[in-house]
Scaffold this motif. Structure first.
Motif, PDB file in Angstrom:
ATOM      1  N   ALA A 127       0.851  -1.186   0.000  1.00  0.00           N
ATOM      2  CA  ALA A 127       0.000   0.000   0.000  1.00  0.00           C
ATOM      3  C   ALA A 127       0.891   1.243   0.000  1.00  0.00           C
ATOM      4  O   ALA A 127       1.825   1.344   0.816  1.00  0.00           O
ATOM      5  CB  ALA A 127      -0.921   0.009   1.214  1.00  0.00           C
ATOM      6  N   THR A 128       0.605   2.183  -0.899  1.00  0.00           N
ATOM      7  CA  THR A 128       1.419   3.392  -1.025  1.00  0.00           C
ATOM      8  C   THR A 128       0.513   4.613  -1.107  1.00  0.00           C
ATOM      9  O   THR A 128      -0.457   4.626  -1.876  1.00  0.00           O
ATOM     10  CB  THR A 128       2.291   3.334  -2.295  1.00  0.00           C
ATOM     11  OG1 THR A 128       3.019   2.115  -2.327  1.00  0.00           O
ATOM     12  CG2 THR A 128       3.272   4.497  -2.323  1.00  0.00           C
ATOM     13  N   VAL A 129       0.826   5.643  -0.329  1.00  0.00           N
ATOM     14  CA  VAL A 129       0.059   6.884  -0.362  1.00  0.00           C
ATOM     15  C   VAL A 129       0.351   7.622  -1.667  1.00  0.00           C
ATOM     16  O   VAL A 129       1.510   7.827  -2.038  1.00  0.00           O
ATOM     17  CB  VAL A 129       0.401   7.784   0.836  1.00  0.00           C
ATOM     18  CG1 VAL A 129      -0.270   9.150   0.686  1.00  0.00           C
ATOM     19  CG2 VAL A 129      -0.026   7.128   2.140  1.00  0.00           C
ATOM     20  N   ALA A 134      -1.523  12.763   3.914  1.00  0.00           N
ATOM     21  CA  ALA A 134      -0.488  11.826   4.366  1.00  0.00           C
ATOM     22  C   ALA A 134       0.683  11.992   3.408  1.00  0.00           C
ATOM     23  O   ALA A 134       0.527  12.544   2.304  1.00  0.00           O
ATOM     24  CB  ALA A 134      -0.998  10.385   4.376  1.00  0.00           C
ATOM     25  N   GLU A 135       1.828  11.515   3.789  1.00  0.00           N
ATOM     26  CA  GLU A 135       3.042  11.727   3.001  1.00  0.00           C
ATOM     27  C   GLU A 135       3.006  10.892   1.724  1.00  0.00           C
ATOM     28  O   GLU A 135       2.918   9.656   1.768  1.00  0.00           O
ATOM     29  CB  GLU A 135       4.268  11.359   3.820  1.00  0.00           C
ATOM     30  CG  GLU A 135       5.578  11.581   3.085  1.00  0.00           C
ATOM     31  CD  GLU A 135       6.777  11.149   3.908  1.00  0.00           C
ATOM     32  OE1 GLU A 135       7.907  11.182   3.367  1.00  0.00           O
ATOM     33  OE2 GLU A 135       6.584  10.772   5.075  1.00  0.00           O
ATOM     34  N   THR A 136       3.092  11.548   0.568  1.00  0.00           N
ATOM     35  CA  THR A 136       3.137  10.837  -0.705  1.00  0.00           C
ATOM     36  C   THR A 136       4.335   9.885  -0.720  1.00  0.00           C
ATOM     37  O   THR A 136       5.450  10.269  -0.389  1.00  0.00           O
ATOM     38  CB  THR A 136       3.247  11.814  -1.884  1.00  0.00           C
ATOM     39  OG1 THR A 136       2.094  12.663  -1.895  1.00  0.00           O
ATOM     40  CG2 THR A 136       3.337  11.073  -3.214  1.00  0.00           C
ATOM     41  N   GLY A 137       4.081   8.651  -1.105  1.00  0.00           N
ATOM     42  CA  GLY A 137       5.142   7.646  -1.145  1.00  0.00           C
ATOM     43  C   GLY A 137       5.258   6.824   0.114  1.00  0.00           C
ATOM     44  O   GLY A 137       5.981   5.812   0.124  1.00  0.00           O
ATOM     45  N   GLU A 191      -9.756  11.934   2.080  1.00  0.00           N
ATOM     46  CA  GLU A 191      -8.622  12.789   2.436  1.00  0.00           C
ATOM     47  C   GLU A 191      -7.293  12.192   2.003  1.00  0.00           C
ATOM     48  O   GLU A 191      -6.326  12.939   1.792  1.00  0.00           O
ATOM     49  CB  GLU A 191      -8.608  13.024   3.949  1.00  0.00           C
ATOM     50  CG  GLU A 191      -9.805  13.802   4.459  1.00  0.00           C
ATOM     51  CD  GLU A 191      -9.777  13.973   5.973  1.00  0.00           C
ATOM     52  OE1 GLU A 191     -10.547  14.798   6.472  1.00  0.00           O
ATOM     53  OE2 GLU A 191      -8.977  13.280   6.649  1.00  0.00           O
ATOM     54  N   VAL A 192      -7.226  10.872   1.879  1.00  0.00           N
ATOM     55  CA  VAL A 192      -5.962  10.206   1.535  1.00  0.00           C
ATOM     56  C   VAL A 192      -6.233   9.150   0.461  1.00  0.00           C
ATOM     57  O   VAL A 192      -7.101   8.282   0.635  1.00  0.00           O
ATOM     58  CB  VAL A 192      -5.320   9.518   2.760  1.00  0.00           C
ATOM     59  CG1 VAL A 192      -3.993   8.866   2.370  1.00  0.00           C
ATOM     60  CG2 VAL A 192      -5.119  10.507   3.895  1.00  0.00           C
ATOM     61  N   ALA A 193      -5.513   9.237  -0.654  1.00  0.00           N
ATOM     62  CA  ALA A 193      -5.599   8.224  -1.709  1.00  0.00           C
ATOM     63  C   ALA A 193      -4.467   7.213  -1.505  1.00  0.00           C
ATOM     64  O   ALA A 193      -3.297   7.598  -1.402  1.00  0.00           O
ATOM     65  CB  ALA A 193      -5.496   8.860  -3.087  1.00  0.00           C
ATOM     66  N   VAL A 194      -4.827   5.938  -1.456  1.00  0.00           N
ATOM     67  CA  VAL A 194      -3.841   4.876  -1.228  1.00  0.00           C
ATOM     68  C   VAL A 194      -3.935   3.854  -2.350  1.00  0.00           C
ATOM     69  O   VAL A 194      -5.017   3.309  -2.630  1.00  0.00           O
ATOM     70  CB  VAL A 194      -4.072   4.178   0.131  1.00  0.00           C
ATOM     71  CG1 VAL A 194      -3.048   3.057   0.344  1.00  0.00           C
ATOM     72  CG2 VAL A 194      -3.997   5.190   1.269  1.00  0.00           C
TER      73      VAL A 194
END
Length: 376
Positions: A127-129, A134-137, A191-194
């Motif tokens: 799983a990667t942001v 949240a912090e990209t990567g 709010e966060v794409a994963v």
């Protein structure tokens, strides 16, 4: 990822810094699916592909910038770009690509551990942001609940827990996708794409009947990425010499073997025996499995007689409707190799929901989003 595993594992083992460009989303027609990877190492060497050549040149420059410390990023390419034929997709679709680097010894060891699991056919998800609060990567590696702990973090305990739960469900189904969460893992928030990439073991192809058509089917099954097993009760026919490309050759009564081996919703079963004493008990066992495809060789008359025998043995009409027989698409095939192509074409059609008609006669998207889920 699997197509460049040896190259990536070698670089991780040698401590060679590299940037990975991974397709995370596809809209419309595009050459590669989410999960396709291109790597650029510190020496500028490229392995892998994300588009078959359409955007690799531009991605190479992005990867070099990320390697130099620019930070992870998501870039998009599509036919609507101002320079579509320079860095766009001339096939008309749009792809989004995550570019991130692995430079330190710890990062390379972490990536190497993931690659080792994939090479060993161990189920695992990454799983990667991609964007948001949240912090990209940021990265989390998830294994099945009975196979070991998660490693890494996406930035919060709640987000890690929610993504871990979803990733295990996606892993069981063989799905790769983007999921949205709140900053602390809340559901129904964006709010966060994963990006959750699953690496399930290769799907199985079970080929019953050690005949020439089975040898050709085993070869094309291996080419398509299946883990191929050939099974026949006759020792003189079920030999490694006759089936060198199969992952395993089993000497056993077909129905006995099928009842004792693992079959899931991605498994392909090809029954090429066309002998009632094998076919009927084997097909009754096959119809009790969740197999994605059950193809049966034989003429229309043979299949008509076979259906009568199966009905007498207790199979109902809903179950019998699962049988693809005569097996394969109508390609005019004659030789064992041509027949194997016909069978493979029907397997692919069933998996992705294609029509089986010439693309030149159709309009709309070339790639079908539906159908059975894949492994690669």
């Amino acid at each position: 990822m699997r197509d460049i595993l040896p190259d990536l594992r070698s670089r991780c083992a040698d401590g060679v810094p590299l940037a990975l460009a991974t397709v995370v989303a596809v809209h419309g027609s595009a050459p590669r699916d989410p999960g396709a990877v291109m790597a650029v190492d510190a020496a500028g060497t490229v392995v892998g592909s994300v588009s078959g050549g359409c955007v690799e040149g531009d991605l190479y420059e992005a990867a070099r910038e990320v390697l130099a410390g620019a930070g992870p990023r998501v870039v998009a390419y599509g036919i609507s770009d101002d320079e579509a034929f320079g860095v766009g997709l001339t096939c008309g679709g749009t792809i989004e690509v995550l570019v991130r680097r692995y430079v330190s010894a710890a990062e390379l060891a972490d990536l190497g551990a993931l690659l080792d699991l994939i090479a060993a056919d161990r189920p695992v998800a990454e799983a990667t942001v991609l964007s948001g609060a949240a912090e990209t990567g940021a990265r989390l590696v998830i294994r099945p609940s009975d196979a070991g702990p998660t490693t890494g973090t996406l930035g919060s305990e709640g987000l890690d827990a929610a993504v871990t739960d979803d990733a295990r469900g996606l892993l069981a189904q063989g799905h790769t996708t983007i999921q949205w969460y709140g900053a602390h893992g809340q559901r129904r928030m964006q709010e966060v794409a994963v990006f959750i990439r699953t690496y399930a073991p290769p799907p199985r192809m079970l080929v019953f009947g050690a005949i020439d058509h089975a040898a050709a089917t085993a070869r094309i099954g291996s080419f398509l990425g299946y883990r191929v097993t050939v099974c026949d009760a006759r020792p003189a026919f079920a030999t490694r010499e006759r089936f060198p490309t199969a992952d395993e050759v089993v000497r056993a009564w077909p129905h006995t073997y099928l009842e004792s081996t693992e079959v899931d919703a991605r498994t392909v079963i090809c029954v090429l025996t066309h002998d009632p004493k094998f076919d009927v008990p084997l097909l009754l066992a096959a119809l009790r499995t969740p197999a994605a495809y059950i193809g049966v060789m034989g003429s229309r008359r043979t299949h008509h007689d076979r259906l009568a025998r199966l009905r007498e043995a207790g199979a109902d009409e809903a179950a019998l409707a699962r049988l693809a027989s005569p097996v394969g698409l109508d390609l005019g095939a004659r030789t064992p190799e041509e027949t194997a192509v016909s069978i493979a074409a029907e397997v692919i059609q069933h998996r992705w929901g294609g029509t089986g008609r010439p693309l030149g006669e159709l309009t709309g998207a070339i790639h079908h989003p539906g159908g059975q889920t894949g492994t690669r």
